[in-house]
Design a protein around this motif. Structure first.
Motif, PDB file in Angstrom:
ATOM      1  N   LYS A 138       2.194   1.853  -3.456  1.00 23.38           N
ATOM      2  CA  LYS A 138       1.244   2.259  -4.307  1.00 23.38           C
ATOM      3  C   LYS A 138       1.208   3.811  -4.181  1.00 23.38           C
ATOM      4  O   LYS A 138       1.070   4.967  -5.163  1.00 23.38           O
ATOM      5  N   SER A 139       0.953   4.364  -2.636  1.00 19.25           N
ATOM      6  CA  SER A 139       0.860   5.658  -2.506  1.00 19.25           C
ATOM      7  C   SER A 139       2.090   6.546  -2.867  1.00 19.25           C
ATOM      8  O   SER A 139       1.908   7.611  -3.436  1.00 19.25           O
TER       9      SER A 139
ATOM     10  N   LEU B  15       4.246   5.906  -5.189  1.00 20.50           N
ATOM     11  CA  LEU B  15       4.389   6.191  -6.554  1.00 20.50           C
ATOM     12  C   LEU B  15       3.627   7.147  -7.169  1.00 20.50           C
ATOM     13  O   LEU B  15       3.987   7.936  -7.936  1.00 20.50           O
TER      14      LEU B  15
ATOM     15  N   GLY C 221       0.872  -1.153  -0.043  1.00 23.01           N
ATOM     16  CA  GLY C 221      -0.059   0.112   0.090  1.00 23.01           C
ATOM     17  C   GLY C 221       0.886   1.298  -0.054  1.00 23.01           C
ATOM     18  O   GLY C 221       0.567   2.197  -0.718  1.00 23.01           O
TER      19      GLY C 221
END
Lengths: 223, 202
Positions: free
Chosen positions: B169-170, B172, B166
């Protein structure tokens, strides 16, 4: 401005890291939401631009040498034997040499004399020569019955002649005096022969040289 | 190349096997270090350090993506290098005026508000992108380099960065947004297709 959750999902969508249902939902939203589509374009732009970055070839080979990683050459199976023998011989050499070097300062036999035949004589520090009278007394007691016997037989006469007289006992011969005087000198002699010590020393040196040669050979072969 | 066999041999201390792995991965590892550090010499040092460290700790590799494991090693080496720089910062040569006086702020070298003429002179697109990468916080830069430049998937990036999926994802998404902002100031350096896109986006 879209919430950050949407941006995260858009970014993941570009990388195909969203599951199928989320992807479908987001793609449907992109078709209707212009702002979301614009953000998606921005993210895609950066992603594609980064893919354009040229992949540089490494300017040199980064392969490692044994020295770089601190590897040591493999030693033959005989090496531990030489090492053990050398260590053992060295320890023995040090022990025997030290004992011999210290022997003039420590009287190892004194306690033995204090509990010897003479019994109850001087203490541990008493010189061994002082024990001689006790021994003489014992000799006198043994010779007394011989004097009391009648001189009837030749055998007893010879025996009497061989037995030292009281005078002889009181004034011991020069030989016996020399013997007593020599006794302390015998005690101070080295406990280990010099040949033994020398042998240990030779084994130590030869072992060390062998180890050195083995290591050098192993290193040369390794390189 | 039978990677698993080579890794097994390397785990038993076979340096030749490990060197075969190095030859296969050295370009990726060097490029990662180069993009994180932004300096060729430092990237070479970090790459070499990473490979030495990887060989010494290869027994701790328990399977999975070897590339991700290797990237974690090089990322750590790069962070060490960045920490070293922070402790002992190098003093850059400060530009001087014609009179020999130092210009107050040498930051002009990294100024986002360069004049068009300076921008035109600022090498190529690669330098512009590297400039924007350098502006990112370390952890953002690492994720971008691993995902967008090395093309690793999120799970591999998570292994290499030792952070949850997670977070990857954040980070990036945030990093891409920041890069987008930074790259706006280098539009004239962008290839034609990209320029059209940015104009359209405006």
């Amino acid at each position: 401005m879209k919430n950050f959750r949407d941006i995260e999902n858009l970014s993941a969508l570009l990388d195909e890291q969203l599951n199928e249902s989320e992807s479908k939902r987001l793609k449907a939203r992109l078709e209707s939401d212009r702002e979301l589509d614009s953000v998606s374009n921005d993210l895609s732009f950066v992603r594609n631009l980064l893919h354009l970055l040229p992949k540089r070839k490494s300017p040199k080979n980064f392969t490692l040498t044994r020295q770089m990683v601190g590897l040591k050459p493999p030693l033959p199976k005989t090496y531990p034997f030489f090492r053990l023998a050398t260590v053992f011989a060295t320890l023995l050499f040090v022990f025997t040499f030290s004992v011999n070097a210290l022997s003039p300062f420590v009287s190892f036999n004194a306690p033995q004399f204090s509990f010897g035949i003479g019994g109850g004589g001087g203490g541990a520090g008493a010189p061994a020569v002082q024990e001689a009278p006790a021994t003489e007394e014992a000799l006198m007691q043994e010779s007394a019955p011989a004097e009391a016997m009648p001189e009837s037989t030749e055998v007893t006469r010879i025996a009497a002649e061989e037995t030292p007289t009281q005078k002889e006992i009181e004034t011991p011969s020069q030989d016996s005096v020399d013997g007593y005087q020599n006794q302390p000198q015998v005690e101070n002699e080295a406990l280990f022969s010099s040949n033994l010590i020398f042998t240990f020393l030779i084994i130590s040196i030869l072992g060390a040289i062998s180890m050195f040669v083995i290591r050098q050979n192993a290193k040369r072969k390794w390189q | 190349m039978d990677e698993i066999a080579l890794i097994n041999s390397a785990q038993k201390g076979d340096l030749d096997s490990f060197n075969t792995l190095i030859l296969h991965y050295q370009d990726s590892v060097f490029n990662t270090a180069l993009r994180i550090l932004g300096d060729d010499d430092q990237a070479q040092d970090a790459t070499q350090e990473a490979f030495i460290s990887a060989f010494q700790s290869i027994k701790s590799f328990r399977g999975g993506s070897f590339k991700a494991w290797l990237m974690r090693t090089v990322t750590n080496a790069c962070y060490d290098e960045l920490r070293r720089q922070k402790r002992k910062p190098t003093i850059p040569l400060e530009p001087e005026t014609n009179d020999g006086d130092e210009i107050d702020s040498p930051k002009w070298l990294a100024d986002k508000n360069m004049t068009p003429a300076q921008k035109a002179e600022a090498d190529e697109l690669e330098h512009a992108i590297q400039h924007c990468l350098d502006d990112l916080p370390n952890e953002f830069r690492t994720v971008v380099v691993l995902a967008d430049i090395q093309g690793m998937d999120y799970s591999e990036v998570a292994i290499a960065s030792k952070v949850p999926l997670g977070t990857i994802k954040s980070r990036l998404a945030r990093a891409r947004l920041r890069l987008r902002e930074c790259l706006r100031s280098f539009e004239e350096l962008l290839p034609a297709s990209f320029r059209l896109h940015t104009e359209k986006a405006k």
